[in-house]
Design an enzyme around this catalytic site. Structure first.
Site, mmCIF file in Angstrom:
data_model
loop_
_atom_site.group_PDB
_atom_site.id
_atom_site.type_symbol
_atom_site.label_atom_id
_atom_site.label_comp_id
_atom_site.label_asym_id
_atom_site.label_seq_id
_atom_site.Cartn_x
_atom_site.Cartn_y
_atom_site.Cartn_z
ATOM 1 N N LYS A 182 1.507 -4.174 6.430
ATOM 2 C CA LYS A 182 2.056 -4.252 5.066
ATOM 3 C C LYS A 182 3.547 -3.890 5.064
ATOM 4 O O LYS A 182 4.307 -4.411 4.259
ATOM 5 C CB LYS A 182 1.286 -3.302 4.146
ATOM 6 C CG LYS A 182 -0.196 -3.630 4.017
ATOM 7 C CD LYS A 182 -0.454 -4.540 2.841
ATOM 8 C CE LYS A 182 -1.931 -4.806 2.640
ATOM 9 N NZ LYS A 182 -2.213 -5.714 1.535
ATOM 10 N N SER A 202 -1.592 3.400 10.309
ATOM 11 C CA SER A 202 -2.498 2.534 11.074
ATOM 12 C C SER A 202 -1.805 1.186 11.282
ATOM 13 O O SER A 202 -0.818 0.876 10.607
ATOM 14 C CB SER A 202 -3.812 2.297 10.313
ATOM 15 O OG SER A 202 -3.584 1.397 9.237
ATOM 16 N N TYR A 240 -2.987 -1.547 10.363
ATOM 17 C CA TYR A 240 -3.136 -2.254 9.076
ATOM 18 C C TYR A 240 -1.980 -1.893 8.152
ATOM 19 O O TYR A 240 -1.311 -2.765 7.591
ATOM 20 C CB TYR A 240 -4.480 -1.897 8.408
ATOM 21 C CG TYR A 240 -4.399 -2.016 6.912
ATOM 22 C CD1 TYR A 240 -4.347 -3.265 6.297
ATOM 23 C CD2 TYR A 240 -4.306 -0.876 6.099
ATOM 24 C CE1 TYR A 240 -4.209 -3.371 4.913
ATOM 25 C CE2 TYR A 240 -4.167 -0.978 4.733
ATOM 26 C CZ TYR A 240 -4.121 -2.227 4.148
ATOM 27 O OH TYR A 240 -3.967 -2.333 2.788
ATOM 28 N N HIS A 241 -1.745 -0.570 7.967
ATOM 29 C CA HIS A 241 -0.667 -0.161 7.063
ATOM 30 C C HIS A 241 0.680 -0.694 7.565
ATOM 31 O O HIS A 241 1.543 -1.082 6.783
ATOM 32 C CB HIS A 241 -0.637 1.367 6.931
ATOM 33 C CG HIS A 241 -1.809 1.940 6.169
ATOM 34 N ND1 HIS A 241 -2.917 2.471 6.776
ATOM 35 C CD2 HIS A 241 -2.045 2.046 4.836
ATOM 36 C CE1 HIS A 241 -3.779 2.884 5.864
ATOM 37 N NE2 HIS A 241 -3.284 2.640 4.673
ATOM 38 N N THR A 250 0.828 -1.206 0.000
ATOM 39 C CA THR A 250 0.000 0.000 0.000
ATOM 40 C C THR A 250 0.864 1.260 0.000
ATOM 41 O O THR A 250 1.956 1.277 0.590
ATOM 42 C CB THR A 250 -0.951 -0.007 1.217
ATOM 43 O OG1 THR A 250 -1.584 1.258 1.306
ATOM 44 C CG2 THR A 250 -0.249 -0.283 2.527
HETATM 45 N N1 USQ Z 1 -11.504 9.868 4.380
HETATM 46 C C1 USQ Z 1 -12.425 10.903 4.529
HETATM 47 N N2 USQ Z 1 -13.732 10.556 4.607
HETATM 48 C C2 USQ Z 1 -14.180 9.272 4.535
HETATM 49 C C3 USQ Z 1 -13.245 8.233 4.365
HETATM 50 C C4 USQ Z 1 -11.907 8.566 4.297
HETATM 51 O O1 USQ Z 1 -12.059 12.065 4.591
HETATM 52 O O2 USQ Z 1 -15.389 9.062 4.629
HETATM 53 C C5 USQ Z 1 -10.069 10.193 4.271
HETATM 54 C C6 USQ Z 1 -9.195 9.514 5.332
HETATM 55 O O3 USQ Z 1 -9.103 10.279 6.495
HETATM 56 C C7 USQ Z 1 -7.874 9.383 4.589
HETATM 57 C C8 USQ Z 1 -8.271 9.249 3.125
HETATM 58 O O4 USQ Z 1 -9.616 9.676 3.038
HETATM 59 O O5 USQ Z 1 -7.122 10.541 4.719
HETATM 60 C C9 USQ Z 1 -8.180 7.827 2.592
HETATM 61 O O6 USQ Z 1 -8.963 6.976 3.398
HETATM 62 P P1 USQ Z 1 -9.585 5.622 2.821
HETATM 63 O O7 USQ Z 1 -10.466 5.046 3.866
HETATM 64 O O8 USQ Z 1 -10.165 5.842 1.468
HETATM 65 O O9 USQ Z 1 -8.277 4.749 2.579
HETATM 66 P P2 USQ Z 1 -7.262 4.042 3.594
HETATM 67 O O10 USQ Z 1 -7.814 3.916 4.960
HETATM 68 O O11 USQ Z 1 -5.966 4.768 3.459
HETATM 69 O O12 USQ Z 1 -7.148 2.583 3.018
HETATM 70 C C10 USQ Z 1 -7.511 2.239 1.677
HETATM 71 C C11 USQ Z 1 -7.753 0.737 1.611
HETATM 72 C C12 USQ Z 1 -6.446 0.007 1.935
HETATM 73 C C13 USQ Z 1 -5.352 0.499 1.027
HETATM 74 C C14 USQ Z 1 -5.217 2.011 1.101
HETATM 75 C C15 USQ Z 1 -4.264 2.591 0.095
HETATM 76 O O13 USQ Z 1 -8.780 0.366 2.517
HETATM 77 O O14 USQ Z 1 -6.639 -1.395 1.779
HETATM 78 O O15 USQ Z 1 -4.130 -0.080 1.390
HETATM 79 O O16 USQ Z 1 -6.499 2.610 0.799
HETATM 80 S S1 USQ Z 1 -3.427 4.012 0.724
HETATM 81 O O17 USQ Z 1 -4.392 4.938 1.312
HETATM 82 O O18 USQ Z 1 -2.718 4.630 -0.373
HETATM 83 O O19 USQ Z 1 -2.547 3.534 1.758
#
Ligand code: USQ
Length: 415
Positions: free
Chosen positions: A185, A179, A181-182, A144
């Site tokens: 990875k 997190s 989770y992260h 990720t």
């Molecule tokens: N966010 C909002 N509002 C929401 C949901 C999320 O503002 O309703 C924000 C979060 O605070 C964060 C961003 O959007 O800053 C991304 O959150 P996300 O829930 O879309 O993504 P994340 O938790 O980072 O995890 C997701 C996948 C995970 C993957 C990751 C890629 O669930 O499996 O590894 O995206 S990355 O984010 O590039 O690490």
């Protein structure tokens, strides 16, 4: 190629299996259906209910005439993992078979320990099984972009050249994940790098950004081939959630200022990226990292795009800045390289008005299934979770505290 997809029942695993099957590969999918169990525990479900895996495999064969072999197994069970590799003899493995949610891993002690035990043990078992039964097989591992966090320098693809006290070296890029989770990875990445170095295995670590999208060319072939699209706070990702919220008339849940930036990509590009990695394998003993995303947006930019498109369709869309449930930088530098997949031939599906329109339209067809009560965030990074399932677990847990955490987690991983 003979390709095993681990986590083949999931949001990305199932579309990847169909995509590769349609391109002439011999595909096997492995899953322990843990995600379906967590959905029950948390009382959430994908927007469109998905049939059992055997049923989807049967429909796939009926529609295309192509077989996909399905196996139920848990990577945390080493004999099972070895048996699969011995029997299937894969040329390549695409590994999505992990707990994929950051909020899930921050919900409570049990789920946090479970996430790391499950993810790290499963991948480590896989590396040992590859060493024994498939040492030339190419492991395509889904990592990720969140492994890097948001450093105040450009993010490279896996490695960075550093000069320190007059000496130079190329070293793994520093990791500052957001997190547990992260972090799981990150630990996987170190284990894979080590296994490639010591046992001459070979692997591509795909550091993927946030995926959006509800449909691929293959899911569109039949209504029952649909993938597991989530919009709840635990498994739903930002843009997917915003699109559902727009349709449901719920204000878009922008966390904090919404200035946090991430790399995003369309689900169709995930499939193509995995294919490009498979078709261009690394050398024996090589561990390489590709940053797998196509565009960078702030959360607020995404919310504004959805609002604009939603309003064009006659929806009334509002934005709501919620107190950020996560501990993360909201104003930061973000510039991550993502050249390697482009150099291999990736032609990105960029986020466009048309794309958002098509997502909104697809969601509107299922608008009656949306459950607004599972949208608002309840998992807090720095507080005890207010999620009902965690509170129930905590009450139940009082009588069981003497049992070791590891024992509990390993048991859960085997259900
Ligand atoms: N966010 C909002 N509002 C929401 C949901 C999320 O503002 O309703 C924000 C979060 O605070 C964060 C961003 O959007 O800053 C991304 O959150 P996300 O829930 O879309 O993504 P994340 O938790 O980072 O995890 C997701 C996948 C995970 C993957 C990751 C890629 O669930 O499996 O590894 O995206 S990355 O984010 O590039 O690490």
């Amino acid at each position: 190629m003979r390709i095993l997809i681990l986590g083949g029942d999931g949001y990305l695993g199932w579309p990847t299996a169909m995509y590769l099957s349609r391109r002439g590969h011999e595909v096997g999918v492995v899953d322990n259906f843990a995600k379906r169990r967590w959905e029950k525990e948390l009382n959430i479900m994908p927007l469109v209910p998905i049939p059992p895996l055997e049923e989807r495999v049967r429909i796939w064969q009926q529609v295309t005439g192509l077989p996909i072999h399905a196996v139920t197994a848990d990577l945390c069970d080493y004999p099972q993992t070895k048996e699969i590799l011995r029997d299937f003899r894969p040329d390549a493995i695409v590994h999505y078979g992990e707990q994929p949610s950051a909020p899930f891993s921050m919900m409570d002690q049990h789920r946090s320990v479970f996430t790391q035990t499950n993810n790290i043990t499963g991948t480590l078992n896989l590396l040992w099984a590859m060493r024994e039964h498939a040492p030339r097989c190419h492991l395509v591992k889904l990592g990720t972009m969140g492994e890097y966090g948001t450093p105040n320098i450009d993010i490279e693809e896996g490695f960075i050249e550093i000069e320190h006290n007059g000496r130079r070296d190329v070293l793994p890029f520093p990791k500052q994940p957001g997190s547990f989770y992260h972090l799981s990875k990150v630990h996987d990445s170190h284990n894979i790098l080590f296994a490639c170095r010591v046992w001459n295995l070979r692997s591509t670590d795909l550091n993927q950004g946030v995926v959006y999208g509800i449909e691929t060319d293959e899911t569109a072939l039949h209504p029952e081939l649909v993938t597991s699209f989530h919009y709840d706070e635990v498994f739903g990702t930002a843009l997917n959630r915003f699109c559902v919220q727009a349709v449901a008339g719920v204000p878009l849940t922008v966390y904090g200022q919404g200035r946090q930036k991430r790399g995003f990509l369309n689900i169709r590009d995930t499939l193509r990226c995995v294919e490009l990695a498979l078709l261009n394998p690394p050398g024996i003993g090589e561990y390489r990292v590709f940053n797998q995303f196509t565009e960078i947006f702030s959360v607020l930019e995404l919310a504004e795009l959805v609002k604009r498109q939603g309003e064009k369709l006659g929806l009334s869309v509002k934005l709501q800045h919620l107190k950020n449930p996560r501990v993360e930088a909201e104003t930061h530098y973000y510039n991550a390289r993502h050249q390697k997949l482009l150099e291999l031939g990736l032609e990105p599906h960029r986020l466009s008005d048309v794309l958002i329109d098509s997502m909104l339209a697809r969601i509107q067809e299922n608008a009656q299934r949306i459950r607004p009560e599972i949208i608002l965030p309840r998992v807090q990074w720095d507080h005890a979770s207010s999620h009902p399932s965690s509170q129930a677990a905590a009450r139940e847990g009082k009588g069981k505290q003497r049992r070791s955490v590891l024992e509990e987690s390993v048991k859960a991983a085997k259900i």
